[in-house]
Scaffold this active site. Sequence first.
Site, PDB file in Angstrom:
ATOM      1  N   LYS A  63      51.084  53.110 -64.541  1.00 52.88           N
ATOM      2  CA  LYS A  63      52.061  53.241 -65.627  1.00 52.88           C
ATOM      3  C   LYS A  63      51.428  53.022 -66.995  1.00 52.88           C
ATOM      4  O   LYS A  63      51.712  53.757 -67.936  1.00 52.88           O
ATOM      5  CB  LYS A  63      53.206  52.237 -65.431  1.00 52.88           C
ATOM      6  N   GLU A  85      58.411  45.765 -74.786  1.00 50.76           N
ATOM      7  CA  GLU A  85      58.894  47.107 -75.095  1.00 50.76           C
ATOM      8  C   GLU A  85      60.267  46.985 -75.714  1.00 50.76           C
ATOM      9  O   GLU A  85      61.037  46.098 -75.339  1.00 50.76           O
ATOM     10  CB  GLU A  85      59.022  47.914 -73.798  1.00 50.76           C
ATOM     11  N   HIS A 140      68.103  52.442 -58.947  1.00 53.85           N
ATOM     12  CA  HIS A 140      67.008  53.171 -59.596  1.00 53.85           C
ATOM     13  C   HIS A 140      66.608  54.413 -58.830  1.00 53.85           C
ATOM     14  O   HIS A 140      65.502  54.923 -58.979  1.00 53.85           O
ATOM     15  CB  HIS A 140      65.782  52.266 -59.814  1.00 53.85           C
ATOM     16  N   ARG A 158      53.895  65.674 -58.110  1.00 48.89           N
ATOM     17  CA  ARG A 158      54.270  66.306 -56.842  1.00 48.89           C
ATOM     18  C   ARG A 158      55.538  67.126 -57.047  1.00 48.89           C
ATOM     19  O   ARG A 158      56.088  67.151 -58.139  1.00 48.89           O
ATOM     20  CB  ARG A 158      54.560  65.224 -55.805  1.00 48.89           C
TER      21      ARG A 158
END
Lengths: 157, 494
Positions: free
Chosen positions: B116, B200, B235, B294
């Site tokens: 990430k 963040e 999620h 993908r």
Amino acid sequence: MTRQVTVNSRSGRIEINGSRLRYVREDGVVIESEYSLEGASVLLNGRSYRVNKGAGKEMWVNGRRFSIEVFDPRDLRPGQGATVNHGRQEIAASMPGKVIRVLVSPGELVEEGQGLVVVEAMKMQNEMKSPKAGRVAEIRARPDATVGAGEILVVVE
Amino acid sequence: MFRKVLVANRGEIAVRVVRALRELGISSVAAYSDADRGSLPVRLADEAAYVGASPSSESYLRMDRILDAAKRHGAEAIHPGYGFLSENADFAEACAAAGIVFIGPPAEAIRKLGSKTAARQLAIAAGAPVVPGTDRALSGWEEARAAAKSLGYPVLLKASAGGGGKGVRRVDGESQLQSALRDAASEAGRAFGNSEVYLEKLVDEPRHIEIQILGDQHGHLIHLGERECSIQRRHQKVIEECPSPLMSSHPDLRERMGQAAVKVARAAGYANAGTVEFLIDRDANFYFLEVNTRLQVEHPVTELVTGLDLVEWQLKIAAGERLTLKQSDVTWRGSAIECRIYAEDPDHDFMPAPGTIVHLSEPSGPGVRLDSGIFEGWDVPLEYDPLLAKLAAWAPTRDAAIRRLDRALSEYVLTGVRNNIAFFREVLADAEFREGRLSTSFLDRFFKRRKKAVDDPEAEAAAALVLALTAACTHAQRVEQSRWRTSGLEDVLR
């Protein structure tokens, strides 16, 4: 023909007489109709219902699921029905899966809502909790064992 | 083009790939575990290869067994589907070393975009907007306080090595910062062996919108527009659509997001199909989130609206062919919405519900697409993800697509395992959904305003009728059978 019925644990009665049907619920709701039945298709008062069997006691009607049982009143003899459970409570797996962890040991005192066993299915873990405060009488779950839905994992008394 | 391809996956996506292979005249080999011996992809494929025991760690995740199966069957390429080995750079390399083509991006691109924080650095370098924050780990309380102040509350503390929501804390004001910093760092330390955290800006009630990208091995890369995937539980996406309802009020947003996605993909040296995910705030500002290297579960909505076949392009690109589409060739027609049919119980926190499918009638008709991995009598295994099928509808407008999807759901009969079919009909009827007011907290708020199902005693009567008459019928049969028994007919019939 008259049959006792329980739908989602509410009781009622269904009477079938030739092509007529009468459904009476304990809350006083009554449905009366001519009926027609062909395969999974039921017509009642001109409306169309698709009725399919599901798992166990489930019946699905037009996409809705009912837990339903039908008894012949002649089969219901006195003394049958609810069994007295002497304060023993069996905790069963709510879904088929694999036992990941046993969180208690025999003889241990547990609180209501305390986690007893962790079962995993489809990448999700589910903690089976004690429905009451008491003592762990028996542990039948073994780590890594595969269990079926309804299988007894722990007994609390 | 390849002559034979191994499908290293299961369920509906394996069926999807087998179908594409057959349309191209390529032989298919379905990999299967013990639990999937009787599965739909095994039934539909030309060949099937056993890859191990039911747990995916002993079958679909075993690189050695998958490669061995490909060699045994003479497959020239492997399609990994999604999940399992699809985003595993080591597997892509192992395929190359074995002389087998991995149908996906180059191993280096998977590696660059896999972490990430590394992907975030890459996006910043490529000029794509990211959620404002500190670009490296915080050194301590003073730095955290200054950074949070300049970002503006609320902020999010995140573990640098993070994943799965571990080491994440929402902080609404400075008074909470010190304890949140301590908790997040210690949780991150325990979970990842690395207690570094960074800050963040919190994007409150964001939309989740992603861009489909497609590129060949000769440097040509385009985008195929967006999919809005804001309806999520745990999620995980449950409803996806194209176009996003946001596009009607922000007509240039697709192109701006598309260009940002292409820039990130180009910087990573990307080829084949991929998806760049973004968060969108209330003012329609978009921020890079991550890249899925993908084919996505929800690719059918893009296919329905663009008229392109993504799996076919994946195969052609992997075989070295040129992507003959220019960006200007891509057009978006009408609206498509997909819902993921899961074996789970929406009334009990979406608890997974494996079991046997007792009855199945699948929807069809105009504008309906069903990608299914099941059949009547199939035992839904407990070892894997509970996705059973994806139902999508296409129509000229979003309103018409919603009505069409609802119609298709009303035809869908799936009994024996709990599922979310009826739940989707409730969501599609919801006013906020119809107005396109979506965010990742949509379902949480939906549950608060959800109405209890209406009482339908006539439906109960219909069910009781069938049950009572069936029981009477079985009783009569038993009587009949006992007559045979007494007359000795039973032996003859055996």
